[in-house]
Design a protein around this motif. Structure first.
Motif, PDB file in Angstrom:
ATOM      1  N   SER A 112      -7.511   2.494 -10.048  1.00 25.60           N
ATOM      2  CA  SER A 112      -7.564   1.686  -8.842  1.00 25.60           C
ATOM      3  C   SER A 112      -8.963   1.145  -8.533  1.00 25.60           C
ATOM      4  O   SER A 112      -9.103  -0.019  -8.162  1.00 25.60           O
ATOM      5  CB  SER A 112      -7.034   2.501  -7.654  1.00 25.60           C
ATOM      6  OG  SER A 112      -7.117   1.767  -6.453  1.00 25.60           O
ATOM      7  N   SER A 156       0.806  -1.224   0.000  1.00 25.01           N
ATOM      8  CA  SER A 156       0.000   0.000   0.000  1.00 25.01           C
ATOM      9  C   SER A 156       0.835   1.267   0.000  1.00 25.01           C
ATOM     10  O   SER A 156       0.354   2.316  -0.451  1.00 25.01           O
ATOM     11  CB  SER A 156      -0.933   0.031   1.224  1.00 25.01           C
ATOM     12  OG  SER A 156      -1.930  -0.950   1.130  1.00 25.01           O
ATOM     13  N   VAL A 161       0.972   1.341 -10.438  1.00 18.54           N
ATOM     14  CA  VAL A 161       0.585   2.005  -9.189  1.00 18.54           C
ATOM     15  C   VAL A 161      -0.822   1.605  -8.759  1.00 18.54           C
ATOM     16  O   VAL A 161      -1.019   1.156  -7.615  1.00 18.54           O
ATOM     17  CB  VAL A 161       0.714   3.534  -9.320  1.00 18.54           C
ATOM     18  CG1 VAL A 161       0.149   4.220  -8.081  1.00 18.54           C
ATOM     19  CG2 VAL A 161       2.171   3.938  -9.529  1.00 18.54           C
ATOM     20  N   SER A 176      -1.065  -2.066  -7.402  1.00 16.88           N
ATOM     21  CA  SER A 176      -0.595  -2.225  -6.031  1.00 16.88           C
ATOM     22  C   SER A 176      -1.578  -1.619  -5.032  1.00 16.88           C
ATOM     23  O   SER A 176      -1.870  -2.200  -3.982  1.00 16.88           O
ATOM     24  CB  SER A 176       0.787  -1.577  -5.870  1.00 16.88           C
ATOM     25  OG  SER A 176       1.327  -1.836  -4.595  1.00 16.88           O
ATOM     26  N   LEU A 177      -2.111  -0.448  -5.362  1.00 13.28           N
ATOM     27  CA  LEU A 177      -3.079   0.201  -4.477  1.00 13.28           C
ATOM     28  C   LEU A 177      -4.343  -0.640  -4.309  1.00 13.28           C
ATOM     29  O   LEU A 177      -4.887  -0.753  -3.206  1.00 13.28           O
ATOM     30  CB  LEU A 177      -3.445   1.583  -5.021  1.00 13.28           C
ATOM     31  CG  LEU A 177      -2.346   2.644  -4.982  1.00 13.28           C
ATOM     32  CD1 LEU A 177      -2.822   3.916  -5.683  1.00 13.28           C
ATOM     33  CD2 LEU A 177      -1.932   2.951  -3.553  1.00 13.28           C
ATOM     34  N   LEU A 202       5.265   5.570  -8.104  1.00 12.85           N
ATOM     35  CA  LEU A 202       4.670   6.868  -8.396  1.00 12.85           C
ATOM     36  C   LEU A 202       5.730   7.951  -8.540  1.00 12.85           C
ATOM     37  O   LEU A 202       5.753   8.701  -9.524  1.00 12.85           O
ATOM     38  CB  LEU A 202       3.694   7.235  -7.274  1.00 12.85           C
ATOM     39  CG  LEU A 202       2.975   8.576  -7.386  1.00 12.85           C
ATOM     40  CD1 LEU A 202       1.865   8.470  -8.420  1.00 12.85           C
ATOM     41  CD2 LEU A 202       2.395   8.984  -6.038  1.00 12.85           C
ATOM     42  N   PRO A 215       3.885   1.306  -4.150  1.00 18.40           N
ATOM     43  CA  PRO A 215       3.215   2.307  -5.002  1.00 18.40           C
ATOM     44  C   PRO A 215       3.846   3.687  -4.932  1.00 18.40           C
ATOM     45  O   PRO A 215       3.912   4.389  -5.951  1.00 18.40           O
ATOM     46  CB  PRO A 215       1.773   2.314  -4.477  1.00 18.40           C
ATOM     47  CG  PRO A 215       1.839   1.719  -3.127  1.00 18.40           C
ATOM     48  CD  PRO A 215       2.962   0.738  -3.161  1.00 18.40           C
TER      49      PRO A 215
END
Length: 297
Positions: free
Chosen positions: A106, A79, A162, A165-166, A87, A83
């Motif tokens: 997301s 989290s 990103v 993963s989020l 990012l 990411p």
């Protein structure tokens, strides 16, 4: 303040706006010579440290056990550490505004994982809103960053990782939430675990402790980032509890808007008309999902 603490839409707007500030702050840090891994450490250590101090000031503490330790480490990895590193690495190549729009994917990935795992899912209007948001995000992705310097496909892929993963983090935090833990405790523990992971990486492969010298020249930027991150994560886990993982993922829409506006008006970024049209469609999607959530409550 009490009403905000119990309002899904209020928490959503606060979280998304503060998350969006990470984008211009991250670009400014990169321009000042701060490595992405180091800035990710600033975010996690700053947020975790401030939240831990807030807990201690209220006479509370983090009561560790095997379940919480697992939760802290897994949450920290998928989290925050991964990411944020992706990012911040992508921002110099894609632009702060464009990278922020990647957040909008997301909810789609979160929804798919929610369905597969049997976790809370939105109603029909919520699904339609997410679909509309995805169409807008797809239009944005086709433009590949700023109008004057389209990015290489590699960095577009990095940006797309990103939200993956989020989304995994959104599902995991709800799935494995410790029953005896509050949101501030979980936020503090997870960020401090992320800070340890990132510090280990910095020392071993990220330039060593000498790289911290780059922070000395940007004290105001560091303080602004720490303030934004600690405030955001003070209510982040509360939004998770109030709205659920799919609704939580909508903060990406707000963050994308903040990143796109700040990048354009304060950092001099320029984007194609298709990027703006896609962003407008994404906005329609978030209003639909918000309405669906309010109707379900």
């Amino acid at each position: 303040m009490k009403n905000l603490w119990n309002s899904a839409i209020g928490l959503l707007l606060v979280n998304g706006a503060l998350l969006g500030l990470t984008l211009p702050f991250g670009k400014m840090a990169g321009q000042a010579g701060v490595a992405p891994m180091l800035w990710a450490f600033v975010i996690s250590f700053g947020a975790g440290g401030v939240l831990l101090c807030a807990l201690l000031a209220r006479g509370q503490r983090i009561a560790l056990n095997a379940h919480k330790l697992r939760y802290f480490v897994v949450t920290a990895t998928i989290s925050y550490a991964i990411p944020n590193l992706l990012l911040l690495s992508a921002i110099p190549h894609l632009g702060a505004g464009y990278t922020g729009i990647m957040f909008t994917l997301s909810p789609v990935i979160t929804l798919v994982l929610s369905i597969l795992l049997g976790v809370r899912r939105p109603n029909g209007l919520g699904i339609a809103g997410i679909a509309v948001g995805f169409v807008g995000a797809a239009m944005v992705a086709l433009t590949r960053g700023e109008a004057v310097q389209p990015a290489e496909l590699f960095w577009v892929i990095v940006g797309l990782l990103v939200p993956v993963s989020l989304a995994a983090g959104n599902i995991y935090r709800s799935y494995d939430w410790p029953a005896d833990a509050g949101p501030i405790e979980l936020a503090a523990g997870s960020h401090l675990a992320s800070a340890v992971i990132l510090l280990t990486a910095i020392v071993t492969v990220g330039g060593g402790l000498s790289s911290f010298g780059a922070l000395a020249g940007e004290p105001v930027l560091v303080l602004a980032q720490v303030a934004a991150a600690s405030t955001m994560f003070a209510v982040f886990f509360r939004l998770q509890a109030v709205g659920g993982p799919v609704y939580l993922s909508q903060i990406g829409y707000v963050a994308a808007a903040v990143g796109l506006i700040s990048g354009t008006f304060f950092l001099g970024e320029r984007y194609q008309a298709l990027t703006w049209i896609g962003a407008a469609i994404v906005t329609v999607g978030v209003f639909m999902t918000t309405r669906a959530q309010n109707g379900k409550a």
